[in-house]
Enzyme design. Structure first.
Site, short mmCIF file in Angstrom:
data_model
loop_
_atom_site.label_atom_id
_atom_site.label_comp_id
_atom_site.label_asym_id
_atom_site.label_seq_id
_atom_site.Cartn_x
_atom_site.Cartn_y
_atom_site.Cartn_z
N GLU A 43 -5.54 -32.42 17.62
CA GLU A 43 -5.86 -31.82 16.33
C GLU A 43 -5.34 -30.38 16.28
O GLU A 43 -6.01 -29.46 16.75
CB GLU A 43 -7.38 -31.86 16.16
CG GLU A 43 -7.87 -31.60 14.78
CD GLU A 43 -9.40 -31.78 14.73
OE1 GLU A 43 -10.02 -30.93 14.08
OE2 GLU A 43 -9.93 -32.72 15.34
N PHE A 87 -21.13 -28.53 20.65
CA PHE A 87 -21.75 -27.31 20.12
C PHE A 87 -23.05 -27.66 19.42
O PHE A 87 -23.15 -28.68 18.76
CB PHE A 87 -20.81 -26.59 19.16
CG PHE A 87 -19.60 -26.05 19.84
CD1 PHE A 87 -19.64 -24.81 20.46
CD2 PHE A 87 -18.43 -26.78 19.88
CE1 PHE A 87 -18.53 -24.32 21.12
CE2 PHE A 87 -17.31 -26.29 20.53
CZ PHE A 87 -17.36 -25.06 21.15
#
Length: 131
Positions: A43, A87
Site C-alpha cells: 500500500e 494500533f
C-alpha cells in the site's frame, strides 16, 4: 512472513491525478493488523511536496490523489521505516502515519548512490509508457 513499512519513490502512469510524476512514498507492506486483513498487501502512499495543493488534504498530511486501483505504478523501496503493528485507535494510527511521512521524506532526500539510483530507475521506467 515478515512485514514492515518502508520509504521509497513512486510514479504512476499519468492517468491519475499524480500526472506521471515521481513522488516520495511511504509504503506499507503487510497485513494491516489494525484492520485485520488476511491477505498481504503493498500500500503506497504518494507524498507530494509541501507546496502541492493536495498535500494537506488529509489528517495525516498524505497527498490525496485519486485511487490508483487498476493503474500502473512503479515503486522503489529505499529504506525501512518501522515494523508493522496494530494500533489502538485512529489517533495512534494517524500519529504513526505522520511519522512515516516525515521519515519517508527524509529518506527520499538522501544523496547516497542507492537512493539516487533508485530515483533514476523510477523516473526512467519504460513500463509506464506501455499501453
Amino acid at each position: 512472513g515478515e512485514t514492515s513499512s518502508g520509504g521509497g519513490n513512486g510514479q504512476e502512469n499519468g492517468e491519475g491525478d499524480g500526472m506521471g510524476k515521481v513522488y516520495t512514498a511511504a509504503i506499507s507492506i503487510g497485513y494491516n493488523p489494525t484492520y485485520g486483513n488476511k491477505e498481504k498487501t503493498v500500500e503506497p502512499h504518494l507524498i507530494a511536496g509541501e507546496e502541492h495543493p493536495l498535500r494537506h488534504a488529509s489528517l495525516t498530511g498524505e497527498t490525496l490523489f485519486q485511487d490508483f486501483y487498476d493503474k500502473t505504478i512503479v515503486l522503489s523501496v529505499v529504506g525501512y521505516l518501522r515494523p508493522e503493528a496494530p494500533f489502538e485507535g485512529l489517533e495512534k494510527l494517524t500519529e504513526a502515519i505522520k511519522g512515516d511521512i516525515r521519515k519517508a521524506e527524509k529518506l527520499s532526500r538522501g544523496i547516497d548512490e542507492v537512493t539516487l539510483g533508485e530515483k533514476r530507475w523510477v523516473e526512467s521506467s519504460s513500463s509506464l509508457n506501455d499501453p
